[in-house]
Design an enzyme around this catalytic site. Structure first.
Site, PDB file in Angstrom:
ATOM      1  N   GLY A  77       0.824  -1.206   0.000  1.00 25.97           N
ATOM      2  CA  GLY A  77       0.000   0.000   0.000  1.00 25.97           C
ATOM      3  C   GLY A  77       0.856   1.253   0.000  1.00 25.97           C
ATOM      4  N   GLY A  88       1.966   4.640   2.357  1.00 25.74           N
ATOM      5  CA  GLY A  88       1.970   5.091   3.744  1.00 25.74           C
ATOM      6  C   GLY A  88       3.305   4.779   4.396  1.00 25.74           C
ATOM      7  N   ASN A  89       3.460   5.193   5.651  1.00 28.28           N
ATOM      8  CA  ASN A  89       4.773   5.073   6.261  1.00 28.28           C
ATOM      9  C   ASN A  89       5.165   3.633   6.593  1.00 28.28           C
ATOM     10  OD1 ASN A  89       2.830   5.074   8.210  1.00 28.28           O
ATOM     11  ND2 ASN A  89       3.714   6.731   9.447  1.00 28.28           N
ATOM     12  N   ILE A  90       4.173   2.762   6.866  1.00 33.67           N
ATOM     13  CA  ILE A  90       4.539   1.355   7.103  1.00 33.67           C
ATOM     14  C   ILE A  90       4.999   0.728   5.797  1.00 33.67           C
ATOM     15  CG2 ILE A  90       3.717  -0.916   7.812  1.00 33.67           C
ATOM     16  CD1 ILE A  90       1.854   0.433   9.770  1.00 33.67           C
ATOM     17  N   GLU A 134      -0.903  -1.697  -6.908  1.00 28.87           N
ATOM     18  CA  GLU A 134      -1.799  -0.675  -7.441  1.00 28.87           C
ATOM     19  C   GLU A 134      -1.051   0.589  -7.808  1.00 28.87           C
ATOM     20  OE1 GLU A 134      -6.061  -1.186  -5.192  1.00 28.87           O
ATOM     21  OE2 GLU A 134      -4.504  -0.050  -4.225  1.00 28.87           O
ATOM     22  N   GLY A 150      -8.251  -1.202  -3.208  1.00 29.19           N
ATOM     23  CA  GLY A 150      -7.935  -2.531  -3.700  1.00 29.19           C
ATOM     24  C   GLY A 150      -7.566  -3.509  -2.597  1.00 29.19           C
ATOM     25  N   ASN A 177     -11.978   6.482   4.097  1.00 28.93           N
ATOM     26  CA  ASN A 177     -11.728   6.397   2.654  1.00 28.93           C
ATOM     27  C   ASN A 177     -12.293   5.057   2.225  1.00 28.93           C
ATOM     28  OD1 ASN A 177      -8.577   6.183   4.012  1.00 28.93           O
ATOM     29  ND2 ASN A 177      -9.564   4.366   3.201  1.00 28.93           N
TER      30      ASN A 177
END
Lengths: 513, 513
Positions: A265, A267-269, A290, A385, A381
């Site tokens: 995905g 994001g920070n992780i 994605e 996916g 949100n």
């Protein structure tokens, strides 16, 4: 450096339709259904949509429907939001969110692959207008898309009318895309012949009925950047556990030198995981994902490490055209942009044995995950996916910090007895990871047994006793659940007290998938 | 009429391994992991498993693991249950259920397609013994399966040792099966070339390493029957609404004379729907389903109506060999039995545009469905293939009676504010049907708006005011959810009172998926 527009519009008939954006937006009337390009801020019609907002403000009570691939930038969606009656299938806009929660905008969340198919199936009705950013119009009127594909091909195929936004600032993306449309009933589908991340099975451009084009406009605005957020120690610890899990799987399931294609995905992780991979023993990395995001640039730079990537969008933290062009030069041939029904296609995710890694808002002790609603009631949100990938992946990894500190100073647990909204069921998650460790669902164990492991390995130690207490209180059954009773209410009171009593200290910042 | 066993074992080497069942079961030791044939009572090792129960009773504290395709019959699973430590991926046995709820048997529910793949991926560890019913052993030692495929091919491929149960009472099923194994990492998959219900892309038998066969036994027991339950007026009304929904879709989505392949579950609602189809204007019906069940016999008899069927099992209400043989003669060539990873393959369900119809235990006003746990805590049966089909179908239909009368005389609503266990999310259901009507999730509407429609069209009128009251009480948000509070507890108290006050009268009998 902006390219002369004539070089980007090679079709005479369409060059004659070039008009100022203020004129083009006049085509939109209240009640229209618009399908627009754009996916995680990439490739959205950045000139048209803000101008459209100004136009709609001049009409009495104008309301339209807007479909996009995934999220649009706040710069684009924010001004338009007050005029959107219906929005799908994904949004991450603060302006839209407020209107959705207040009941002023209808928003329906959908798996991205379902939505794209549904457009072709007629599930979302007729589309009045497609507005699509392109990097080039070819001599025959077909178009080369830009930094995302999303639903652009379906929009161009289904819409009654089309407006093309030719972006002369961005690089020419010719050769980056692989365009195929989903077959719609009564046409039966066919086996999609993709068997590798870099396979191309369609056309590098979108065929288009030129007669439908009612206007062509020019844009000189590069994509809005997607902030690159570095994580703290907790994110690094999560990344370490993800890599330990992958290492365990390699040994246990006989991968040898093979590494499954990865989906991760934004994001920070996700950034920490990618950074971890870049210094891991895993070589020859393929990404079936994605969004090709900023963090992947470092991997591409290492040609021994990077073997190929497929995505529906390129979303960078710095979208300067020279930088995008450098990426295309470095990765061309090994980086493919696909329609979202292909990037998120269950058939391909399963076939390629993808490892899916996403960050839900919260998970529960039985392995259900909430990706969309903080309090069960208000969408943050869409699920995007995450469902397409989690459900069909070879290995599905839900990673989240074990706790999250709220603005009011309280610290809540991201591992709960039950999530307030289920977007992914326990049947779809293979591994849960927090900064404390990871727990898997391999083999045959009752949900009760798995819960013990998730609590002991993933929950924050501060909350572990309470979570064990919940299971004990919930009584018998293989997946004990406390239904609405005094005891349940009492448990939540104890939990609230524990959130307030959580010791202050550094944690992993709150963030979405 | 039993066939001489020599005619069914054409391989000399394996004929020499023929032993009495009491001898064969001696191979099983405590701790063994068994993978057995069987799917909805069809094709299970009916001689071996009861004898195994008698054998294990002679050992001190014997415990084994048992994996099957889908459900085994109570006659077979009941006696064995006390010795099963771990059971997957599906069961519908009262004996196992009691042990699972009491924590004495570990049971892990899984999507059937995931489980079959997981066996090959190594997610369920090593398999000590495969026990598979076959209708014939070919000269080269390969085997022709019987009335089901389920996980038989994976079990034979993965197990260290194999016991074959040759059933000489059932017909020879040669030519009915289409066997393909799922590719496991690090082997990448390939596009499965099935584009029609009747397509065959594999072998009609299972290849087998003869050296692994440690015993062959004979069985003369036909499959145990699956009760055919006719529904009442409520089931007929549900069937009428399903047909009305399909008619609406035909007109709205331009099917013309095409009818999508149908998947339907087992039970009285499914039977009513099939009966409705058999007298509907829909011609040339294809079935892409898990179980070819009794109700389909009537459709097969009408050659203008029946165009083909694919399933993983044939489960009839009367399993007399002559009757099964008559079906095979009538349908041969148009009826294919597949491994459950193929019958339930997301790739194929999506490609063929299957309409999936299943009966959950309960649904909620936002469209989530519970297929496995009545009170959230205790599993009734696995979710089987309902998730494989609902998630990937062209149209997914959850049909349930609006109410269910319990043994204590109270009548509960099958449409609730939230389900006590989520097996299918709102993202995966296109249509909810009860005897009162149907509600769809097409287009863009907020969950709140959809809830109003589900309540008004599907809930029982007795419960509608209470459900509307819940939404009003839950307050703001696009999908209002009341978290644990006094108000929620009060609502459930009012609901309990309404269940007790429900007027007595004929309803649709309680039933599973």
């Amino acid at each position: 450096m902006t390219i002369p527009i004539a070089e980007r519009i090679q079709c005479d008939a369409l060059r004659r339709k070039l008009v100022p954006v203020e004129e083009a937006v006049q085509h939109v009337r209240s009640g229209d259904v618009l399908a627009v390009s754009g996916f995680t801020k990439a490739g959205e019609p950045k000139a048209f949509l803000p101008a459209l907002a100004r136009h709609l403000a001049t009409l009495p009570d104008a309301r339209i429907s807007v479909y996009s691939g995934a999220s649009l930038s706040e710069e684009v969606e924010g001004p338009l939001a007050p005029f959107i009656a219906r929005r799908g299938p994904y949004m991450a806009s603060a302006a839209s969110r407020r209107l959705i929660h207040a009941g002023k905008m209808q928003y329906a969340d959908a798996h991205l692959s379902h939505f794209a198919r549904g457009l072709m199936y007629g599930f979302y009705g007729d589309i009045d207008l497609a507005v699509v950013e392109v990097s080039r119009i070819r001599p025959d009127g077909s178009v080369v898309l830009s930094s995302s594909v999303g639903i652009s091909a379906e929009a161009l195929a289904r819409a009654r009318a089309v407006i093309l936004e030719v972006n002369t600032t961005i690089p020419d993306f010719t050769g980056m895309h692989d365009i195929v449309l989903p077959p719609a009933p009564p046409t039966i589908g066919w086996p999609v012949p993709v068997t590798g991340v870099r396979d191309r099975v369609g056309l590098p451009y979108v065929l288009l009925d030129m007669a439908k084009v009612i206007a062509v406009i020019e844009s000189c605005q590069p994509d809005f950047p997607v902030a690159f957020r570095a994580g703290g120690a907790a994110c690094d610890a999560i990344a370490d556990h993800v890599l330990a899990f992958l290492g365990e799987c390699r040994d246990r399931f006989g991968w040898h030198h093979w590494v499954p294609p990865l989906q991760s995905g934004v994001g920070n992780i996700a950034n920490a995981v990618i950074a971890g991979l870049a210094r891991s023993p895993f070589q020859r990395l393929h990404f079936w994902t994605e969004v090709f995001q900023e963090g992947l640039l470092g991997v591409v730079a290492d040609r021994d490490r990077f073997a190929g990537a497929s995505a529906s969008a390129i979303s960078l933290a710095d979208t300067a055209p020279a930088r995008v062009e450098a990426l295309m030069r470095a990765a061309r041939g090994d980086l493919v942009l696909r329609p979202m029904w292909m990037s998120n296609n269950p058939e391909l995710i399963a076939r390629l044995h993808v490892v899916a890694m996403n960050t839900p808002i919260e998970v529960d002790i039985y392995g259900h995950a909430n990706s969309t609603r903080v309090d069960g009631s208000r969408v943050v949100n869409g699920l995007g996916g995450s469902g397409d990938f989690f459900r069909n992946a070879y290995l599905s990894v839900a990673h989240t910090p074990s706790v999250r500190t709220l603005r009011d100073g309280r610290t809540i647990s991201c591992v709960l007895p039950y999530v307030s909204h289920v977007d992914h069921t326990e049947h779809d998650i293979k591994c849960i990871v927090t900064e404390h460790g990871y727990a898997t669902t391999f083999g045959i164990r009752s949900p009760r047994a798995r819960a013990g492991e998730i609590i002991d390995r993933c929950a924050h130690p501060h909350f572990r006793p309470l979570l064990h207490e919940y299971v004990a209180m919930a009584g018998e059954g293989d997946e004990p659940r406390l239904l609405a009773t005094d005891r349940l209410e009492g448990w939540w009171r104890d939990y609230d007290a524990a959130c307030t009593a959580f010791p202050r200290g550094p944690g992993c910042a709150s963030q979405g998938a």
